[in-house]
Design a protein around this motif. Structure first.
Motif, short mmCIF file in Angstrom:
data_model
loop_
_atom_site.label_atom_id
_atom_site.label_comp_id
_atom_site.label_asym_id
_atom_site.label_seq_id
_atom_site.Cartn_x
_atom_site.Cartn_y
_atom_site.Cartn_z
N GLU A 54 0.83 -1.21 0.00
CA GLU A 54 0.00 0.00 0.00
C GLU A 54 0.86 1.25 0.00
O GLU A 54 0.55 2.22 -0.69
CB GLU A 54 -0.93 -0.01 1.21
N GLU A 55 1.95 1.24 0.79
CA GLU A 55 2.84 2.40 0.81
C GLU A 55 3.51 2.60 -0.54
O GLU A 55 3.66 3.73 -1.00
CB GLU A 55 3.89 2.23 1.90
N ASP A 56 3.93 1.52 -1.19
CA ASP A 56 4.54 1.65 -2.52
C ASP A 56 3.54 2.17 -3.53
O ASP A 56 3.90 2.96 -4.41
CB ASP A 56 5.09 0.30 -2.98
N THR A 58 0.98 4.16 -2.95
CA THR A 58 0.67 5.57 -2.72
C THR A 58 1.88 6.47 -2.99
O THR A 58 1.72 7.63 -3.34
CB THR A 58 0.21 5.80 -1.26
N ASN A 59 3.10 5.94 -2.88
CA ASN A 59 4.30 6.75 -3.09
C ASN A 59 4.88 6.61 -4.49
O ASN A 59 5.89 7.22 -4.79
CB ASN A 59 5.38 6.36 -2.07
N ALA A 60 4.27 5.82 -5.35
CA ALA A 60 4.79 5.61 -6.70
C ALA A 60 4.62 6.88 -7.53
O ALA A 60 3.60 7.56 -7.44
CB ALA A 60 4.08 4.45 -7.37
N PRO A 61 5.61 7.22 -8.35
CA PRO A 61 5.48 8.40 -9.23
C PRO A 61 4.37 8.17 -10.26
O PRO A 61 4.15 7.06 -10.73
CB PRO A 61 6.84 8.50 -9.92
N THR A 66 10.93 5.34 -12.18
CA THR A 66 11.42 4.89 -10.88
C THR A 66 12.33 5.95 -10.31
O THR A 66 13.06 6.63 -11.03
CB THR A 66 12.18 3.56 -11.00
N SER A 67 12.31 6.07 -9.04
CA SER A 67 13.14 7.07 -8.36
C SER A 67 14.58 6.58 -8.30
O SER A 67 14.85 5.41 -8.13
CB SER A 67 12.60 7.30 -6.94
N LYS A 69 16.56 7.44 -6.00
CA LYS A 69 16.92 7.38 -4.59
C LYS A 69 16.78 5.95 -4.09
O LYS A 69 15.75 5.31 -4.24
CB LYS A 69 16.01 8.29 -3.77
N GLY A 74 17.49 8.02 1.27
CA GLY A 74 17.19 8.62 -0.03
C GLY A 74 18.32 8.48 -0.94
O GLY A 74 18.56 8.77 -2.00
#
Length: 74
Positions: A54-56, A58-61, A66-67, A69, A74
């Motif tokens: 769920e965290e991935d 909601t935090n996905a661009p 892909t980030s 960091k 980071g």
């Protein structure tokens, strides 16, 4: 009754049976405790996997990139 050259009276036989019964009882208790611990560890791992997914999500661009960091800072 004689076992290994020792005469066992009624109280000795009763205490022997009681101790054996208690041993069997604790074997069942230990088995159920291990089963519960195994279930709990699996449940906890599933819960952690769902939370991380769920965290991935909601935090996905939004653009799908892909980030760069990596790591905890980071």
């Amino acid at each position: 009754m004689t076992i290994f050259g020792t005469t066992l009276d009624t109280m000795a036989v009763f205490s022997l049976i009681s101790m054996l019964t208690l041993l069997v009882y604790w074997m069942f208790v230990l088995r159920e405790e291990k089963r519960w611990l195994s279930w709990f560890r699996g449940w906890e791992a599933d819960r952690k996997a769902r939370r991380l997914a769920e965290e991935d999500a909601t935090n996905a661009p939004a653009s799908g990139q892909t980030s760069s960091k990596k790591g905890p800072w980071g």
